[in-house]
Design a protein around this motif. Sequence first.
Motif, short mmCIF file in Angstrom:
data_model
loop_
_atom_site.label_atom_id
_atom_site.label_comp_id
_atom_site.label_asym_id
_atom_site.label_seq_id
_atom_site.Cartn_x
_atom_site.Cartn_y
_atom_site.Cartn_z
N LEU A 248 -24.29 -31.04 -48.09
CA LEU A 248 -23.10 -30.71 -47.30
C LEU A 248 -22.40 -31.96 -46.81
O LEU A 248 -21.18 -32.07 -46.83
CB LEU A 248 -23.55 -29.86 -46.10
N LEU A 249 -23.19 -32.94 -46.36
CA LEU A 249 -22.62 -34.11 -45.67
C LEU A 249 -22.63 -35.38 -46.51
O LEU A 249 -21.94 -36.34 -46.20
CB LEU A 249 -23.41 -34.39 -44.37
N GLY A 250 -23.47 -35.39 -47.54
CA GLY A 250 -23.58 -36.60 -48.36
C GLY A 250 -24.42 -37.68 -47.70
O GLY A 250 -24.56 -38.79 -48.20
N THR A 251 -25.01 -37.38 -46.53
CA THR A 251 -25.84 -38.35 -45.82
C THR A 251 -27.27 -38.28 -46.37
O THR A 251 -27.65 -37.28 -46.98
CB THR A 251 -25.86 -38.03 -44.32
N PRO A 252 -28.09 -39.32 -46.14
CA PRO A 252 -29.47 -39.25 -46.62
C PRO A 252 -30.22 -38.09 -45.94
O PRO A 252 -30.02 -37.83 -44.75
CB PRO A 252 -30.08 -40.59 -46.18
N ARG A 253 -31.02 -37.42 -46.73
CA ARG A 253 -31.83 -36.32 -46.20
C ARG A 253 -33.29 -36.66 -46.46
O ARG A 253 -33.67 -37.00 -47.58
CB ARG A 253 -31.47 -35.02 -46.91
N VAL A 254 -34.08 -36.60 -45.40
CA VAL A 254 -35.48 -37.03 -45.50
C VAL A 254 -36.39 -35.82 -45.42
O VAL A 254 -36.27 -35.00 -44.52
CB VAL A 254 -35.83 -38.02 -44.35
N SER A 255 -37.30 -35.70 -46.40
CA SER A 255 -38.26 -34.59 -46.38
C SER A 255 -39.67 -35.16 -46.41
O SER A 255 -39.93 -36.18 -47.05
CB SER A 255 -38.09 -33.69 -47.60
N LEU A 256 -40.57 -34.47 -45.72
CA LEU A 256 -41.98 -34.87 -45.74
C LEU A 256 -42.60 -34.40 -47.05
O LEU A 256 -42.27 -33.32 -47.54
CB LEU A 256 -42.73 -34.22 -44.58
N VAL A 257 -43.50 -35.20 -47.58
CA VAL A 257 -44.20 -34.81 -48.81
C VAL A 257 -45.69 -34.90 -48.53
O VAL A 257 -46.18 -35.95 -48.11
CB VAL A 257 -43.83 -35.76 -49.97
N SER A 258 -46.41 -33.81 -48.72
CA SER A 258 -47.86 -33.84 -48.46
C SER A 258 -48.53 -34.77 -49.46
O SER A 258 -48.00 -35.01 -50.56
CB SER A 258 -48.45 -32.43 -48.56
N GLU A 259 -49.69 -35.26 -49.08
CA GLU A 259 -50.42 -36.20 -49.95
C GLU A 259 -50.69 -35.59 -51.32
O GLU A 259 -50.55 -36.23 -52.35
CB GLU A 259 -51.75 -36.55 -49.30
N LYS A 260 -51.05 -34.29 -51.28
CA LYS A 260 -51.40 -33.60 -52.52
C LYS A 260 -50.18 -33.54 -53.46
O LYS A 260 -50.27 -33.89 -54.64
CB LYS A 260 -51.86 -32.19 -52.17
N VAL A 261 -49.06 -33.16 -52.92
CA VAL A 261 -47.84 -33.07 -53.74
C VAL A 261 -47.42 -34.46 -54.20
O VAL A 261 -47.05 -34.66 -55.36
CB VAL A 261 -46.70 -32.38 -52.94
N ALA A 262 -47.52 -35.43 -53.30
CA ALA A 262 -47.09 -36.80 -53.64
C ALA A 262 -47.87 -37.31 -54.83
O ALA A 262 -47.30 -37.89 -55.76
CB ALA A 262 -47.29 -37.72 -52.44
N SER A 263 -49.20 -37.08 -54.83
CA SER A 263 -49.99 -37.65 -55.92
C SER A 263 -49.73 -36.94 -57.23
O SER A 263 -49.76 -37.56 -58.29
CB SER A 263 -51.48 -37.62 -55.56
N THR A 264 -49.42 -35.65 -57.22
CA THR A 264 -49.16 -34.97 -58.50
C THR A 264 -47.77 -35.27 -59.04
O THR A 264 -47.59 -35.48 -60.22
CB THR A 264 -49.31 -33.43 -58.37
N ILE A 265 -46.79 -35.32 -58.14
CA ILE A 265 -45.41 -35.47 -58.63
C ILE A 265 -45.01 -36.91 -58.91
O ILE A 265 -44.30 -37.18 -59.86
CB ILE A 265 -44.41 -34.86 -57.61
N SER A 266 -45.50 -37.86 -58.11
CA SER A 266 -44.96 -39.21 -58.23
C SER A 266 -45.17 -39.79 -59.62
O SER A 266 -44.29 -40.45 -60.16
CB SER A 266 -45.57 -40.14 -57.18
N ASN A 267 -46.28 -39.50 -60.24
CA ASN A 267 -46.52 -40.02 -61.58
C ASN A 267 -45.64 -39.35 -62.61
O ASN A 267 -45.07 -39.99 -63.49
CB ASN A 267 -47.99 -39.81 -61.97
N GLU A 268 -45.46 -38.03 -62.44
CA GLU A 268 -44.68 -37.28 -63.44
C GLU A 268 -43.19 -37.62 -63.39
O GLU A 268 -42.55 -37.81 -64.41
CB GLU A 268 -44.84 -35.78 -63.19
N GLN A 269 -42.63 -37.66 -62.16
CA GLN A 269 -41.17 -37.77 -62.07
C GLN A 269 -40.67 -39.12 -61.60
O GLN A 269 -39.51 -39.46 -61.80
CB GLN A 269 -40.64 -36.66 -61.14
N GLY A 270 -41.55 -39.86 -60.95
CA GLY A 270 -41.20 -41.22 -60.55
C GLY A 270 -40.05 -41.32 -59.55
O GLY A 270 -39.51 -42.37 -59.35
N HIS A 271 -39.67 -40.20 -58.90
CA HIS A 271 -38.54 -40.30 -57.98
C HIS A 271 -38.96 -40.21 -56.52
O HIS A 271 -38.12 -40.16 -55.64
CB HIS A 271 -37.48 -39.24 -58.29
N LEU A 272 -40.24 -40.15 -56.25
CA LEU A 272 -40.67 -40.08 -54.85
C LEU A 272 -40.79 -41.47 -54.25
O LEU A 272 -41.05 -42.41 -54.93
CB LEU A 272 -42.01 -39.38 -54.74
#
Length: 272
Positions: A248-272
């Motif tokens: 809506l605003l174009g401003t940075p939006r910050v979301s928390l990422v659990s450790e479990k999700v971080a470890s599975t996704i970061s390798n696959e998508q590299g955008h975390l």
Amino acid sequence: MSLIEIRGVSLQYDSLPVIKNVSVEVEQGEFFVIIGPNGAGKTTLLKALAGLHPLFAGEIQIRQRLIGDYSRKELARTLALVPQQINADFPFTVVETVLMGRYPHLGLLAVEGKKDLQLAEQAMEFTEIAHLAGRRLGQLSGGERQRVIIARAVCQQSKILLLDEPTASLDPAHQLRIMDLMERLRHREEITIIMVSHDLNLASTYADRLLLLKDGAVEKIGTPRQVLTRELLSQSYGCTLLVDENPLLGTPRVSLVSEKVASTISNEQGHL
Ligand code: ADP
């Protein structure tokens, strides 16, 4: 010339360094938010700005005058502090509390006059607490109490407002009310706002600039876009955070990422 100049400031508790060589300038009318992990020194820096913490090194100037050269009353006419903890046992009513904002403007032993009462009423209306005027602070909710203290600061007519986590423990509607109130104050009264906040998304939405403190030192000063980056935040807070754009605003939006999700996704998508 900036309204507030903090130059090479270091602060200590006993001999423990808490703020280390911090330099930053804040402009008149700016919405400036201090962020950083617990214990980074945010509250201590805010207290020093309010003249409530002695400087170990460096200097703080407001309108090109050292804060140490201001008398207590002069400083109170210049800035108002809204602290984090508000004592619920405070034995005064809402209107009495708000009227205390007039003390820096009264002469020795003087009592408040009609004009002071008018200003208190205006401040209560502005903060939407007029209906609570006769209640004691202990009879209010946390959010209402917070607004009383903000009303007292408004009634003080200081051009600089220092707020320590004013939205902590408030529900989203009350958080927005406080932040929108700050926005109105800034635009209507040209008030400069310096706020400590843990809410990175509120900071992103409202701040002109942010100061990210870590271990008492400046990690970064800049616009929300410059400061709220995944690298800086994850490094400073020691956890994985996702930063994307508020649609809506174009401003940075910050979301928390659990450790479990971080470890599975970061390798696959590299955008975390
Ligand atoms: P923040 O607001 O970023 O959480 P603070 O400014 O409250 O950080 O605290 C910074 C550091 O100073 C912390 O390590 C804290 O334990 C310490 N500290 C805060 N208040 C006192 C005090 N009254 N006496 C001694 N140490 C304190």
